[in-house]
Design a protein around this motif. Sequence first.
Motif, PDB file in Angstrom:
ATOM      1  N   MET A   1      -0.711  -7.918 -40.129  1.00 39.56           N
ATOM      2  CA  MET A   1       0.591  -8.359 -39.653  1.00 39.56           C
ATOM      3  C   MET A   1       1.432  -8.809 -40.851  1.00 39.56           C
ATOM      4  N   THR A   4       6.507 -12.175 -39.750  1.00 42.25           N
ATOM      5  CA  THR A   4       6.840 -12.313 -38.336  1.00 42.25           C
ATOM      6  C   THR A   4       8.029 -13.233 -38.148  1.00 42.25           C
ATOM      7  N   LEU A   6       8.115 -16.303 -38.941  1.00 45.15           N
ATOM      8  CA  LEU A   6       7.674 -17.633 -38.533  1.00 45.15           C
ATOM      9  C   LEU A   6       7.551 -18.491 -39.769  1.00 45.15           C
ATOM     10  N   THR A   7       8.273 -19.561 -39.789  1.00 48.55           N
ATOM     11  CA  THR A   7       8.324 -20.309 -41.034  1.00 48.55           C
ATOM     12  C   THR A   7       7.935 -21.769 -40.860  1.00 48.55           C
ATOM     13  N   ARG A   8       7.250 -22.088 -39.770  1.00 48.15           N
ATOM     14  CA  ARG A   8       6.843 -23.482 -39.596  1.00 48.15           C
ATOM     15  C   ARG A   8       5.849 -23.887 -40.672  1.00 48.15           C
ATOM     16  N   GLY A   9       5.938 -25.113 -41.079  1.00 46.39           N
ATOM     17  CA  GLY A   9       5.069 -25.584 -42.146  1.00 46.39           C
ATOM     18  C   GLY A   9       3.613 -25.607 -41.733  1.00 46.39           C
ATOM     19  N   THR A  10       2.756 -25.231 -42.658  1.00 46.41           N
ATOM     20  CA  THR A  10       1.331 -25.365 -42.400  1.00 46.41           C
ATOM     21  C   THR A  10       0.751 -26.223 -43.498  1.00 46.41           C
ATOM     22  N   THR A  11      -0.263 -26.992 -43.161  1.00 47.06           N
ATOM     23  CA  THR A  11      -0.878 -27.834 -44.165  1.00 47.06           C
ATOM     24  C   THR A  11      -2.140 -27.170 -44.673  1.00 47.06           C
ATOM     25  N   PRO A  14      -6.580 -28.289 -43.017  1.00 48.04           N
ATOM     26  CA  PRO A  14      -7.447 -27.664 -42.029  1.00 48.04           C
ATOM     27  C   PRO A  14      -8.114 -26.397 -42.563  1.00 48.04           C
ATOM     28  N   LYS A  18     -12.058 -25.386 -42.612  1.00 48.30           N
ATOM     29  CA  LYS A  18     -12.454 -24.155 -41.948  1.00 48.30           C
ATOM     30  C   LYS A  18     -13.371 -23.338 -42.863  1.00 48.30           C
ATOM     31  N   VAL A 208     -17.737 -18.701 -19.865  1.00 50.09           N
ATOM     32  CA  VAL A 208     -16.979 -19.718 -20.606  1.00 50.09           C
ATOM     33  C   VAL A 208     -16.329 -20.698 -19.646  1.00 50.09           C
ATOM     34  N   ALA A 212     -11.324 -20.931 -14.566  1.00 51.21           N
ATOM     35  CA  ALA A 212     -10.206 -20.221 -15.189  1.00 51.21           C
ATOM     36  C   ALA A 212     -10.313 -18.730 -14.914  1.00 51.21           C
TER      37      ALA A 212
ATOM     38  N   SER B  18      -1.351 -26.859 -37.540  1.00 48.10           N
ATOM     39  CA  SER B  18      -0.085 -26.948 -38.251  1.00 48.10           C
ATOM     40  C   SER B  18       0.911 -27.858 -37.537  1.00 48.10           C
ATOM     41  N   GLN B 343      -8.980 -25.424 -16.501  1.00 48.33           N
ATOM     42  CA  GLN B 343      -8.559 -24.402 -15.551  1.00 48.33           C
ATOM     43  C   GLN B 343      -7.900 -23.158 -16.114  1.00 48.33           C
ATOM     44  N   SER B 344      -7.560 -23.148 -17.394  1.00 46.88           N
ATOM     45  CA  SER B 344      -6.975 -21.889 -17.836  1.00 46.88           C
ATOM     46  C   SER B 344      -7.416 -21.407 -19.209  1.00 46.88           C
ATOM     47  N   PHE B 346      -9.862 -20.297 -22.193  1.00 42.95           N
ATOM     48  CA  PHE B 346     -11.234 -19.900 -22.515  1.00 42.95           C
ATOM     49  C   PHE B 346     -11.471 -20.358 -23.949  1.00 42.95           C
ATOM     50  N   GLU B 380       1.067 -10.086 -31.019  1.00 41.90           N
ATOM     51  CA  GLU B 380       2.108 -10.281 -32.025  1.00 41.90           C
ATOM     52  C   GLU B 380       3.464 -10.551 -31.360  1.00 41.90           C
ATOM     53  N   ARG B 384       5.569 -14.067 -31.514  1.00 43.12           N
ATOM     54  CA  ARG B 384       6.927 -14.130 -32.040  1.00 43.12           C
ATOM     55  C   ARG B 384       7.867 -14.744 -31.009  1.00 43.12           C
ATOM     56  N   ASN B 387       6.827 -18.426 -30.629  1.00 41.06           N
ATOM     57  CA  ASN B 387       6.464 -19.103 -31.867  1.00 41.06           C
ATOM     58  C   ASN B 387       5.085 -19.746 -31.780  1.00 41.06           C
ATOM     59  N   GLN B 389       1.736 -20.882 -33.087  1.00 42.67           N
ATOM     60  CA  GLN B 389       1.330 -21.276 -34.439  1.00 42.67           C
ATOM     61  C   GLN B 389      -0.121 -21.703 -34.497  1.00 42.67           C
ATOM     62  N   ARG B 399      -9.018 -24.082 -30.917  1.00 38.01           N
ATOM     63  CA  ARG B 399      -8.553 -24.635 -32.184  1.00 38.01           C
ATOM     64  C   ARG B 399      -7.041 -24.711 -32.276  1.00 38.01           C
TER      65      ARG B 399
END
Lengths: 329, 518
Positions: A1, A4, A6-11, A14, A18, A208, A212, B18, B343-344, B346, B380, B384, B387, B389, B399
Amino acid sequence: MTDTGLTRGTTGAPLEAKAEKDWFELAVAAALPMAIALLALFFYIKAPVFMTVNNWIAISVQVSALMTISIPFALLLMAGKIDLSVGSTLALCGVVAGLSFEPLGIAGAVLLTLAVGTVVGLINGVFVSSLGMSPIIVTLGTLTLIRGLAQWLAPNPIFGFPEEFLVIGYERVLGLPILTWIMLTVIALGVGVMALLPIGPQIVALGVNKRAAFLVGLRVKAIGIGLYAATGFFVAVAALMSISRINSAPAGTLGIGVELSVLTAVLLGGIPFTGGKGSVLRVVLGVWLLGMLSNGLILMNVPTELSLMTTGLVLIVAAGLDVLRSRRS
Amino acid sequence: MTAPARLEVKDLRKSYGSVVVLKGVDLAVEAGQVLAFLGANGAGKSTLLNCVSGAQDADTGDILVESASLRGLNPRQVQDQGVAIIYQHFQVFEGLSVAENIFLGHEIRRGGRVDRRAQNRQAQELLDRLGVEDIDPRADLGSLGVGERKVVEIARALRLKPKFLILDEPTASLSDKEAKALHEVIRQAVARDGIGVIYVTHFLDEIHKIADQVTILRDGRILWTRPVGEVSIADMTDAISPDALMTGLDKTPFQADGAEMLQIEDLTTDFVGPINVALHPGEVLGIYGLMGAGRTELLECLSGAAPQSGGRLQIGGTLRRFRTPREAQDQGVALVASDRKEQSLFSSFSAVENLLVPHMGRSPMPRMLRNFNSEGLAFERAARRLNIQPPNPRMQGQRFSGGNAQKIMVSRWLIEGAEIKLLLLDEPTQGVDIGARHELYEALAEVKRKGTTIIVASSDATEICLLADKVMVLGRGQQVALIDNPHDEELLIELAHKAEHGTQQDVPVGEKEMGAMQ
């Protein structure tokens, strides 16, 4: 990809956590193949005949029936269900086959056996999935019930099957025993279903989060019944494989304890008892580990009792690893 | 004389992936004081409470009780440090007596056996101290009303002699009378034992009755803290409501044109009904009510997850009665259930699998073989659009932050070709941070523009007024009011309270506000 937008900040924090976790996951994931490799090496040193093509083919024949049951059983366990009646169903199917060769001919007997296995699975499935009864209790019931039924149908061991049927048990095609080919086919089916078909994730989804799964519109009951029916069908296949090798179908002893071997293999393959995840290929490794253990220990002239104890120990070690992993996450 | 004990939160920060939820929170409450703690859904209240209670650990910052840090302690250890928390959801058990509930896990023993007599006596003393006379320690908890149950929870918390007590929306399901009684209990505890209280609430009219100070949490930061005498309800309303939510949302009155899309006539379930309402394509119905009013039951019935016992449900002019969610989805009706984890979601599934599980093996996804390429593309697009994230299709569902997970849950029914005509949402912004909340609202606005009918059930009157063209108020499973173009949150709250606790005749009928009455 690519971009996209998408420009939100990431730290960064984490991500580091990971990476560390992935390393650990990798180590746990490698444990089973590593165990198999080390075990093979150990047996090779102790009994060099272990590491021959013919011995590995022999192992594949020894585990073929167990593998044939373990694959659908694994799917069932991933969906959060269990079938303890597989050993008894194996006996019933063996008996049905043995009794029907004469009146129905080989083709007829095989079809009837497959039908009986499937129907037993369907019955388990209806009790568990449609009526919502506990899988353990229902199949514990059918475990006893079906063993009784098999013994009632054939109070004395049946033996002496048509030669045309027995070829399944010893003939080779393209260099491999037919039993091995059947086993490989079942593995391919299992891998294919889980990896390529839409039903794959649906099966795991049941394990799982059942609520749901129902709410998002999965056919929870149909999938459950289908999995039990498939397990029954492949138990019938395994029954035909087994009786073709031993040329008899003793209702009292055929398939005794198979449910525990299957469960051991599947748990070794990393499927948690509560379901919800797992990989068919790892179950294959689990079955193989069990087969190698018993084969190698026999080659080393280790008494059966010790071999049993080793198998039990291996399972507990595997379960310990799993707990370690879940603690981490 | 020494200074009174203080519970202090210092520059507390907490992120999920994030998403930054707490952006440096400072807070202090002194022994003998009541601090009202306010904030909209998604402002970070629950996260802060979880950090204080030890349920979660913050990233940085500190929480101090008399200069001893609570960071890194588990809930039990936090309790031992003198901080007790009472959650909104009841944690008392029917089938046990009041005294047994109070002493649960800390039973008084004599010779290895539980000394019931001593427990009853001490429970009585505790209740007496709280000025409560009409609760018998020997009575089964099941025989108590919700207000009395809250009192039992408070008695249980006070039994450990905490220095600080945190109450999370204690009056959420209480009647006015019960709330008043509860306030009296809290005042007793503060006055007699000198404990400090953090009081979380959505009901602003309580604040002048119970609190000394007010603190507003907004978007992960403390906006201000003031003595209660200096602020009006209007000040608080303005401070809480995040203006970010309003921008971009179309609030022009709904203009119905064409035929109705959904007609519900005398619909009943075992608990709810009769319900009567008709909605047009692109119309949004809000369902408001207190906890246990029947919001979830109604949505479950409409989505095929719970049986309908009577009445008629017409969709696009055709009579329907769904037996499973799948049947409803085949007719273009889908539910985003409340309580995501249960309930929703997985939890162990990847994001893309979570998104597409409902569509596996049926339209618009391929029936036979999975197409991983188109699955990836679908994710994707969803990522988009809302948004999501991080936009990582392979990250496990568990996660993601609450807000991003919820975006995936909602996206399930927005993917191309899903053709949902009626979208049902139950508490769609529960555990959703403010940014994600806005993005969800915008997505819903877009869905609405495309002509999908939406029904949103929520316990948040602000959210209802923000989204809905029409509001149905439920109380005790009954439809008590149907209001067009809602804007008055206070009215909704009042109606819901009266419906739950008063008699039907008490419900005031504003002439302009009422579209229909049951």
